[in-house]
Design a protein around this motif. Structure first.
Motif, mmCIF file in Angstrom:
data_model
loop_
_atom_site.group_PDB
_atom_site.id
_atom_site.type_symbol
_atom_site.label_atom_id
_atom_site.label_comp_id
_atom_site.label_asym_id
_atom_site.label_seq_id
_atom_site.Cartn_x
_atom_site.Cartn_y
_atom_site.Cartn_z
ATOM 1 N N UNK A 220 -0.879 0.725 -5.204
ATOM 2 C CA UNK A 220 -1.781 -0.115 -4.414
ATOM 3 C C UNK A 220 -2.538 -1.106 -5.291
ATOM 4 N N UNK A 221 -2.700 -0.770 -6.581
ATOM 5 C CA UNK A 221 -3.480 -1.642 -7.459
ATOM 6 C C UNK A 221 -2.832 -3.005 -7.640
ATOM 7 N N UNK A 222 -1.504 -3.075 -7.736
ATOM 8 C CA UNK A 222 -0.878 -4.380 -7.920
ATOM 9 C C UNK A 222 -0.240 -4.932 -6.652
ATOM 10 N N UNK A 223 0.019 -4.100 -5.654
ATOM 11 C CA UNK A 223 0.584 -4.603 -4.406
ATOM 12 C C UNK A 223 -0.469 -5.231 -3.511
ATOM 13 N N UNK A 224 -1.699 -4.731 -3.563
ATOM 14 C CA UNK A 224 -2.792 -5.276 -2.744
ATOM 15 C C UNK A 224 -4.085 -5.196 -3.542
ATOM 16 N N UNK A 225 -4.086 -5.856 -4.696
ATOM 17 C CA UNK A 225 -5.199 -5.681 -5.623
ATOM 18 C C UNK A 225 -6.520 -6.165 -5.037
ATOM 19 N N UNK A 226 -6.510 -7.233 -4.240
ATOM 20 C CA UNK A 226 -7.748 -7.787 -3.712
ATOM 21 C C UNK A 226 -8.505 -6.777 -2.854
ATOM 22 N N UNK A 227 -7.777 -5.833 -2.243
ATOM 23 C CA UNK A 227 -8.410 -4.840 -1.377
ATOM 24 C C UNK A 227 -8.327 -3.435 -1.972
ATOM 25 N N UNK A 228 -8.028 -3.372 -3.252
ATOM 26 C CA UNK A 228 -7.731 -2.098 -3.901
ATOM 27 C C UNK A 228 -8.841 -1.076 -3.695
ATOM 28 N N UNK A 229 -10.063 -1.423 -4.098
ATOM 29 C CA UNK A 229 -11.163 -0.461 -4.017
ATOM 30 C C UNK A 229 -11.668 -0.280 -2.587
ATOM 31 N N UNK A 230 -11.439 -1.283 -1.725
ATOM 32 C CA UNK A 230 -11.889 -1.156 -0.344
ATOM 33 C C UNK A 230 -11.004 -0.229 0.471
ATOM 34 N N UNK A 231 -9.774 -0.016 0.004
ATOM 35 C CA UNK A 231 -8.805 0.737 0.797
ATOM 36 C C UNK A 231 -8.446 2.091 0.191
#
Length: 730
Positions: A503-514
């Motif tokens: 998830x860190x590189x596939x959707x990094x912008x929302x990483x900590x939110x998700x």
């Protein structure tokens, strides 16, 4: 004292300076001999907002990507504000009866490289920088100082004035600036609570520091809000400023901005930034409560430096003149027509805006007034195209704005600026109630910036091993917390979070939110939650670690559960505590800040030389699933390494490609851009100790070619050497 522009040039790399020089919208800061400080930014919550001691917010992305301007979520590189600043306008009357309408601006869009000083009209005294304090005794920012007088988890405090005009006072000339004679005391507040980590409050106390009377005073915040994912489009590139939609909700006293289409590169950021007028003291003339403050909240927007065309969008040029659109004071005192506001949502251009309030009838010498704003960020709700900007898409933004307003209101629940019966429940004691759990007591005055307090977050640490991660945490920190309002220990339970693999590189912008909730454990002696109890995660005896005095009583996963992780992949674990809520005061169950731990599972250090050292993936195919888009966003791992060793990579011809020094006690992946790009700069990665990443860049700073490579690993303690090989395929 070195002028601001010289100091900046000294600390920015040459390449970045050249890039900024070529930016069509860049203009230098105000050059003056004072102690300007533009290096403080909020780091305690989820917004990284730069706050200065000369009345501006944001950096014009001057320090990008190393310092946020208004980044949300923090670490995502989604920026929201290019620059904003305080405006104050008034009718100045001297003792002889002379009158002049003047406006002092911290910044605005008119300055160009030819007159860079114009518009930057607030200055500070030499030695007046920014003080950073915190109400947290633990886990506060490293640069902050604990004090029970702190309002939030991260307060920035500073003072400045508009009194300086030119070189006769030892500073450079400020073109076309006539001072109002005001001084500003500025404070900003940020929290780390999950229900309050998406806004920053900006409080301005404006004092008439001169000998003249100020009448018909108006106060505003000018903002050049530019919402962009800078992973996709770097600041200043052609089109960077042209695709932000702008809106105004008069009833909410809210100006907002959003990425309209993702142009000129990449998908939309799916993110909002709002500027909310929270309140004033006293109220403007004709206003008697927060409920009707919206009548005296004004919105104006204009196209950046526009000098011809539709006059409603012309950039104001003077403090005051007969053309309302070219007069800064007129813009402060009234909104532009609704039919000029509406198109800003559907036809984005390079637009700046002003959110203002007033009039405050009179400020005699020595009098002051207070105006408070909040910068609020939110992710877009739902899956509709960002350009639609529907009410539903702003659902999270409105919820976040509500929390900012609740923080400002504090005891003043009904927003009438009066302490009504039953509202006086709080007093800031000699120690921080939020942190130490002491009860507030009545004091006869409105206490603002009072948020309900969840339990303190637990003290936690992780152990990282081969395909395995174990989280430990203590009992006392959270379970002994006392609610500052009810004076009760209302701890209820713990939540454990974990990121999904990749998830860190596939959707990094929302990483900590998700992050996903992977475990929740709560008290079994009430009717709240799942009543799981803590038996499965409770250890038979406390676990301790060398050099750490904390006793850790809980672990996740439970002892009888195996959770497998992929070596070399990055995960984030988080843990928080939550309380029972307060039904009598309609307060829901509240959650503490999350304690984040970034980990990379892998092999532990190996002392047995019979255990082979290896490389993975081997062979390595460029553009692998986990790679970034650029050459430097690649990596391979050496594994089964000794605790201390030297890794040397050779070509088949025997030429040295690179030499890597490995120390298990300190290795954290630094120097590898993959971890800078897809990690969280505020949370250092923790490795198992027996692995070391390499980005396939030679010691001569060149990307290596396709081929077979050899390596040696020398144990720094025993000097034993192992050899191996790996293949790179591009």
């Amino acid at each position: 004292m070195i002028p601001r522009v010289v100091r900046l040039a000294c600390c920015i790399a040459v390449s970045l300076v050249m890039y900024l020089a070529s930016s069509a919208q860049d203009y230098s800061g105000f050059r003056k001999v004072t102690d300007d400080n533009d290096r403080h930014y909020t780091s305690i919550g989820n917004i990284g907002l730069t706050v200065t001691n000369f009345g501006t917010i944001g950096t014009r992305n001057f320090y990008w990507p190393n310092q946020p301007s208004c980044e949300y979520p923090r670490g995502s590189r989604i920026e929201h504000i290019y620059q904003g600043g305080l405006w104050v306008g008034a009718l100045k009357k001297d003792v002889s009866g002379n009158e002049e309408i003047l406006v002092t601006t911290a910044t605005y869009d008119r300055p160009s490289s030819a007159v860079a000083q114009e518009g930057f009209e607030f200055t500070n005294n030499i030695g007046d920088s920014i003080r950073e304090i915190s109400s947290l005794t633990d886990d506060r920012p490293f640069s902050s100082q604990f004090t029970p007088l702190a309002v939030s988890h991260q307060d920035f405090i500073c003072d400045y004035s508009d009194g300086r005009t030119g070189p006769s006072e030892g500073v450079d000339t400020i073109p076309r600036h006539t001072p109002l004679g005001i001084s500003i005391h500025q404070e900003s507040y940020a929290w780390n609570f999950p229900f309050a980590d998406f806004f920053v409050i900006l409080r301005y106390v404006i004092k008439n520091a001169g000998a003249d009377t100020l009448d018909s005073v108006y106060v505003g915040m000018w903002d050049n809000a530019v919402v962009r994912n800078t992973n996709n489009v770097r600041p200043g590139t052609p089109g960077y400023f042209d695709y932000t939609g702008q809106g105004f909700d008069s009833l909410q006293r809210l100006a907002y901005s959003f990425d309209f289409s993702g142009q000129p590169s990449g998908p939309p950021a799916d993110s909002y930034v709002g500027l909310r007028l929270l309140g004033t003291t006293p109220f403007p003339s004709g206003v008697n409560s927060l409920d009707n403050l919206y009548h005296n909240t004004y919105y104006n927007a204009w196209q950046f430096r526009l000098s011809t065309g539709d006059e409603a969008y012309l950039s104001p040029t003077d403090d005051f003149n007969s053309n309302r659109y070219l007069s800064r004071y007129s813009r402060l005192t009234q909104s532009m027509p609704p039919d000029k506001i509406a198109p800003l949502r559907t036809a984005p251009k390079n637009v700046t805006y002003l959110l203002s309030t007033g009039p405050f009838s009179r400020l005699n010498p020595g009098d002051s007034l207070e105006v408070v704003y909040a910068v609020v960020c939110a992710k877009k709700f739902g899956t509709d195209p960002a350009r639609n900007d529907t009410y539903l898409q702003k659902k999270t933004l409105y919820a976040n704005v509500g929390w900012a307003q609740q923080a400002y209101n504090g005891e003043d629940v009904n927003g009438n600026d009066i302490l009504d019966p039953g509202e006086d429940v709080a007093r800031r004691d000699s120690v921080s109630p939020t942190e130490l759990g002491l009860r507030y007591e009545p004091d006869g005055a409105i206490t603002r910036y009072l948020l309900p307090a969840p339990p303190r977050r637990p003290r936690a640490r992780v152990e990282v091993n081969n395909q395995n991660v174990v989280l430990y945490w203590d009992k006392a920190t959270s379970e002994e917390s006392v609610d500052p309002i009810t004076a009760k220990k209302d701890f209820e339970g713990y939540r454990i979070y974990r990121s999904n693999t990749a998830a860190d590189f596939l959707d990094h912008e929302n990483f900590l939110l998700n992050l996903s909730v992977v475990g929740q454990f709560d008290r079994a002696d009430d009717d709240i939650g799942y009543n799981t109890g803590f038996g499965r995660i409770l250890l038979d005896s406390a676990k301790t670690f060398p050099g750490d005095t904390t006793h850790y009583w809980y672990r996740f996963p439970p002892k009888d559960v195996e959770v497998s992780h992929l070596n070399g992949f990055q995960y984030v674990y988080g843990i928080s505590a939550f309380d029972q809520g307060d039904s009598a005061n309609l307060v829901p169950s509240l959650e503490s800040a999350i304690s984040y731990h970034r980990v990379v599972p892998g092999t532990p250090p190996v002392a047995d030389k019979s255990k082979a050292i290896g490389v993975y993936p081997n062979p390595y195919y460029v553009n692998a699933y986990w790679d970034g888009a650029r050459e430097r966003l690649r990596k391979i791992y050496f594994y089964n390494l000794p605790a201390r060793c030297e890794i040397t990579v050779f070509t088949l011809a025997g030429d040295i490609v690179t030499v890597l020094q490995h120390d298990a006690s300190t290795y954290n992946g630094s120097g590898i851009q993959w971890f800078d790009q897809f990690g969280d700069p505020g949370t250092e990665a923790q490795f198992a100790g027996g692995e070391h990443a390499w980005d396939l860049i030679s010691r001569y700073d060149q990307a290596i070619a396709t081929g077979l490579y050899l390596y040696t690993v020398e144990d720094s303690d025993t000097h034993d050497i192992q050899r191996g090989k790996f293949m790179i395929i591009k």
